[in-house]
Motif scaffolding. Structure first.
Motif, mmCIF file in Angstrom:
data_model
loop_
_atom_site.group_PDB
_atom_site.id
_atom_site.type_symbol
_atom_site.label_atom_id
_atom_site.label_comp_id
_atom_site.label_asym_id
_atom_site.label_seq_id
_atom_site.Cartn_x
_atom_site.Cartn_y
_atom_site.Cartn_z
ATOM 1 N N GLN B 300 11.401 -55.761 -36.802
ATOM 2 C CA GLN B 300 12.551 -55.350 -37.601
ATOM 3 C C GLN B 300 13.484 -56.554 -37.743
ATOM 4 O OE1 GLN B 300 12.536 -52.432 -38.844
ATOM 5 N NE2 GLN B 300 14.605 -52.191 -39.684
ATOM 6 N N PRO B 301 13.981 -56.819 -38.956
ATOM 7 C CA PRO B 301 14.909 -57.948 -39.084
ATOM 8 C C PRO B 301 16.138 -57.744 -38.202
ATOM 9 C CG PRO B 301 14.205 -57.161 -41.249
ATOM 10 C CD PRO B 301 13.709 -56.164 -40.243
ATOM 11 N N ASP B 306 19.436 -56.966 -42.250
ATOM 12 C CA ASP B 306 18.861 -55.636 -42.446
ATOM 13 C C ASP B 306 19.917 -54.683 -43.025
ATOM 14 O OD1 ASP B 306 16.797 -53.854 -42.374
ATOM 15 O OD2 ASP B 306 16.936 -53.446 -40.214
ATOM 16 N N SER B 307 19.485 -53.862 -43.977
ATOM 17 C CA SER B 307 20.359 -52.812 -44.508
ATOM 18 C C SER B 307 19.480 -51.761 -45.155
ATOM 19 C CB SER B 307 21.333 -53.385 -45.542
ATOM 20 O OG SER B 307 20.690 -53.546 -46.791
ATOM 21 N N ASN B 310 18.540 -52.767 -48.656
ATOM 22 C CA ASN B 310 17.550 -53.839 -48.690
ATOM 23 C C ASN B 310 16.164 -53.295 -48.393
ATOM 24 O OD1 ASN B 310 17.068 -56.788 -48.911
ATOM 25 N ND2 ASN B 310 16.310 -56.501 -46.824
ATOM 26 N N GLN B 311 16.092 -52.389 -47.439
ATOM 27 C CA GLN B 311 14.791 -51.786 -47.120
ATOM 28 C C GLN B 311 14.251 -50.957 -48.288
ATOM 29 O OE1 GLN B 311 14.644 -49.635 -43.416
ATOM 30 N NE2 GLN B 311 15.836 -51.210 -42.339
ATOM 31 N N TRP B 349 10.746 -62.098 -47.260
ATOM 32 C CA TRP B 349 12.191 -61.925 -47.239
ATOM 33 C C TRP B 349 12.687 -61.650 -48.656
ATOM 34 C CZ3 TRP B 349 13.954 -61.641 -42.389
ATOM 35 C CH2 TRP B 349 13.315 -62.367 -41.372
ATOM 36 N N GLN B 353 18.521 -61.107 -48.298
ATOM 37 C CA GLN B 353 18.377 -61.684 -46.954
ATOM 38 C C GLN B 353 18.591 -63.198 -46.971
ATOM 39 O OE1 GLN B 353 14.511 -59.884 -46.287
ATOM 40 N NE2 GLN B 353 15.351 -58.581 -44.659
#
Lengths: 443, 443
Positions: B300-301, B306-307, B310-311, B349, B353
């Motif tokens: 996991q970033p 991470d958000s 973003n995912q 990425w 990111q």
């Protein structure tokens, strides 16, 4: 020595004195033989930044002088280029123009000059000035030209392989970040980022840098550039160098150790870099030229990096110092502590070689580009250009005279870099001061 | 999908048609749903470069439109910023302004628009235009976000250690050279430089690059920047991205192999980089958003990378192609050969990111900065983003349909990169073409 003497002219006469008294004080550093260029405005004003030249503890406003059009020809053209808020225009004109302007400025600021009355109103006290970057820096390249630094740091990152096989052949360099370069007085928050996992395969650390360092460097401002696709030959390379300043390449060692492979340093360096405000021309530095040093067994540079002039006088004897003040030392009104002293003459490559190498593949340099030398550590103890070297890779703290010690920089530490050229019978030529302060991290 | 739909508005209606007929031709690539921004002037003219927007096979002169002041508010302010010879001013205004201008342009160029008569005289045929770089690029950063490329290339440079331990945690990047970036049509001489000695400890080679390669990348133009010392959070990172273009990061592999340690690529990359002329906004790309892919077992970033947005939708489905034409194929009037096809969605990425990572240490981005993605190779054969991968490290030549073969690029080879987004029921959104040609070395 014939080669070396060819660089000298009437502006280098050690007997010259200025009608600006402070310029004649021994070791002032800005005598009439120096005349470095910078960009300033009165501090706490909303006035425009303008180019100027330092003389003693004062600075002459060249933009204002340009409006009076005092000189014809190349000197006049060079002065006209100073009616901007950066030196890029002057830098782009090339050495004949720089030299012509320098000669006229030397004559105008000499004792007995008929221009004294006209120039006096254009002088500012340096202490009352705010400085800007001397140029718009289009691209910033950082080199790695101290064999001593490369060996000492290489030993810490790669104990079994400190100096890589390319080092003695290739002037190793990489591109840096132009946007975050600031002028002396820069303050920046401690960078935050990832660090190496505590155990192999684990999650990396994340937080404020714990191994924040300075790097003692010089900066080389490019004058005239080259068209893309056309290299600059070593024989003419110095004519593309406008002058030198001091550079602090702040470095986050713990971020660097985790991120730098395989493409080099990135966040470990690009949060801030600081330069001194005055750019000292190669002409002003000519009396301090020295032979390009190589040790027995070091290879002859490849032909594109070699020339008789470069061998005879391509290096410069410039003394360098690192000083540190801390919140505690300033509260106690103590002088900054001297951490180390080094010299540009210890470098493995010269400015001319950096320019020739940078363009051998057709890469285009532009007026105002900045080339960093890399950390200028010397061969001996006391000549380390970074804390990483002074603390032997984090093993031995540096003791400060007021009782503190440092492995790496603490918040509110101020690093002060100085550079000057001295020799008997010649006025001291200063490159000024490059100071910067670490602020607490913003989380 | 709620997150994803939030990006969409009336400019994304697939039924929209333009009064510019060519924009409605299927697969034209510049339909009214695209509206990318660029900078151009009539070819072979001495006119000023000016911002414009592509529509079909034409381009609308935004500087001329701005003089008519057709719109109030944010759209008007954004249009006023187009009265320059670069897009930096528009980029700096931020997404509300970009979006407002895009909406007005969409309405003005739609079938039935009352503005048609006023706009028709401001249209140019794209075929008759000369393009400039869309922005003054203050700093250029190149990333390395294809796991597939990093693994394939890493295997060649470090067979025992292809993917370094930091790769899945750190969006690896380094600073590139801004001065040598050109727009499609760029021609440059084959770079010259040092290469690895034939035997260990021997003298390096010197001469024209023998392993000249392309790299298939996208470029990300930064819009609003951030003050030095203040990071951009992942949640708002995309609002700092103006749009995407195509990027060819030309690479001299033999120079790179000798110079790149320990500070990364330098002369192997900085002789030339080429971008496509049109910048496609994230708003235009919104219908092609897709989930951010990670394989099982990938970490996991870290939180700053991470958000949920973003995912859910931080990646983009953008098809990429590499084509090659040679002196021989052009003489025979043959179409360029397709060498490989890939997709931006394979990247490890996302753009958000990269922005969050670049600024986490306080590094300041500026409007017009360019971020390269790194070579966008996909996981499968036929998806290689460089010749180094296609030729398996110089072992197997690439066969061209007209009987030639290539390990690396030959003089006069033209590399043509294309990028486009396609899906059923929506017009094709093209990022245009990025073409560049290798000229013989200058010795």
């Amino acid at each position: 020595m014939q080669t070396r003497m060819a660089y000298l002219n009437e502006t280098h006469d050690p007997a010259l004195q200025s009608w600006v008294d402070s310029a004649n004080i021994p070791d002032n550093g800005f005598p009439i033989q120096n005349l470095p260029f910078g960009v300033f405005r009165p501090a706490a004003s909303a006035q425009a930044f303008r180019p100027g030249v330092a003389i003693g503890d004062r600075a002459l406003d060249l933009a204002a002088l340009a409006r009076a059009r005092p000189w014809p020809g190349a000197a006049g053209e060079a002065l006209a280029a100073c009616q901007a808020d950066r030196l890029n225009g002057l830098m782009a004109l090339g050495p004949d123009h720089w030299s012509a302007l320098r000669l006229q400025l030397s004559r105008a600021l000499r004792g007995g000059s008929p221009m004294r009355q006209a120039l006096e109103p254009l002088l500012h006290d340096q202490a009352g000035l705010e400085f800007a970057l001397p140029a718009h820096i289009g691209d910033y390249t950082d080199f790695y030209i101290s064999l001593h630094h490369a060996t000492a740091v290489g030993r810490q990152f790669r104990p079994d392989n400190p100096l890589l096989p390319n080092y003695k052949w290739v002037p190793i360099g990489y591109h840096g970040r132009a946007s975050s370069i600031g002028v002396t007085g820069q303050k920046f928050p401690r960078p935050v980022g990832q660090t190496r996992p505590a155990s192999e395969g684990g999650e990396p650390g994340f937080g404020p840098c714990e191994r924040l360092d300075y790097e003692l460097e010089l900066g080389i401002f490019v004058g005239q550039g080259n068209p893309q696709g056309e290299r600059i030959a070593i024989t003419g390379a110095e004519s593309h160098v406008f002058g030198l300043c001091i550079l602090n390449d702040w470095s986050a060692r713990d971020l660097q150790a985790w991120e730098y492979q395989p493409l080099g340093p990135f966040l470990a360096k690009n949060f801030a870099s600081t330069i001194s405000p005055w750019v000292v021309t190669l002409e002003a530095l000519a009396p301090f030229r020295t032979a390009f040093q190589r040790n027995a067994g070091d290879p002859q540079p490849l032909p594109y990096l070699d020339s008789p002039d470069n061998q005879a006088a391509g290096a410069f004897d410039i003394g360098l110092e690192v000083l540190l003040s801390t919140q505690r030392s300033r509260a106690a009104k103590l002088e900054p502590a001297l951490l180390s002293s080094s010299n540009f003459r210890h470098a493995y490559w010269t400015a001319a070689q950096l320019v020739a190498h940078h363009t051998v593949n057709g890469c285009n340099l532009q007026a105002g580009d900045l080339l960093g030398t890399g950390t200028l550590s010397g061969p001996d103890q006391g000549q380390e250009g970074s804390l990483l070297e002074l603390n032997q890779g984090g093993k031995k703290p540096v003791a400060l005279p007021w009782g503190e010690e440092r492995f790496f920089l603490q918040d509110h530490d101020e690093v002060i870099l100085r550079a000057r050229c001295s020799k008997p019978g010649y006025p001291t030529i200063s490159l000024g001061v490059c100071a910067g302060t670490v602020l607490p991290a913003r989380l």
